[in-house]
Design an enzyme around this catalytic site. Structure first.
Site, PDB file in Angstrom:
ATOM      1  N   GLU A   2      55.639  39.486  30.748  1.00  0.00           N
ATOM      2  CA  GLU A   2      56.702  38.537  30.327  1.00  0.00           C
ATOM      3  C   GLU A   2      57.926  38.680  31.154  1.00  0.00           C
ATOM      4  OE1 GLU A   2      56.558  35.653  28.729  1.00  0.00           O
ATOM      5  OE2 GLU A   2      54.689  35.871  28.180  1.00  0.00           O
ATOM      6  N   ASN A  47      59.496  36.599  34.019  1.00  0.00           N
ATOM      7  CA  ASN A  47      60.987  36.036  33.803  1.00  0.00           C
ATOM      8  C   ASN A  47      61.849  36.513  35.255  1.00  0.00           C
ATOM      9  OD1 ASN A  47      60.710  35.082  31.308  1.00  0.00           O
ATOM     10  ND2 ASN A  47      61.876  36.797  30.328  1.00  0.00           N
ATOM     11  N   ARG A 102      58.953  25.452  30.237  1.00  0.00           N
ATOM     12  CA  ARG A 102      58.447  26.717  29.638  1.00  0.00           C
ATOM     13  C   ARG A 102      58.922  26.812  28.309  1.00  0.00           C
ATOM     14  NH1 ARG A 102      55.397  28.878  33.579  1.00  0.00           N
ATOM     15  NH2 ARG A 102      56.385  28.440  35.512  1.00  0.00           N
TER      16      ARG A 102
END
Length: 138
Positions: free
Chosen positions: A42, A46, A98
């Site tokens: 993650e 990002n 997202r």
């Protein structure tokens, strides 16, 4: 461990494997290693998707065993986050495609999470996790 990767989606898997290999001997259970891999995925995703918006850049990952815990830092020099508190809210995303759960997963799968960011200067995510499965091993 220090690792620098090009900001490409295919390098998310490289980051996962590298951090899991580093964390493996620290006494984490298999479940905890999976959580670490998700948190790293993650953070790196990002950086790639939001920090650099698909542009060329570098994602830096540092892992350290400190005081019986895993310390992880994922850092980019991308566009940064204007409002970190808002970005950490569940379901918030600057991309309507997202789900906006990256920080939620990172926070859920670590004992502590710190996010520092400045618009135009990048983002630094620091996570800390202590093994619960076998705390005496290092």
């Amino acid at each position: 461990m220090r690792l620098e990767l090009a900001s490409r989606a295919e390098n998310v898997g490289v980051a996962r494997v590298a951090v899991a290999a580093f964390a493996g001997p620290l006494g984490f259970t298999l479940g905890e290693l999976e959580e670490i891999k998700v948190a790293v995925s993650e953070a790196v995703s990002n950086a790639v998707l939001h920090g650099y918006l698909g542009a060329e850049g570098t994602v830096r990952i540092e892992a350290e065993a400190a005081e019986g815990a895993l310390e992880l830092v994922v850092e980019d020099q991308g566009r940064g986050i204007e409002d970190v508190a808002q970005a950490r809210r569940p379901a918030f995303s600057t991309d309507p495609e997202r789900m906006g759960l990256g920080f939620v997963f990172m926070e859920s799968f670590s004992d502590s999470l710190e996010v520092s960011s400045s618009p135009g200067q990048g983002t630094r995510v620091r996570m800390r996790k202590r093994p619960t499965g076998n705390p005496g091993r290092q």
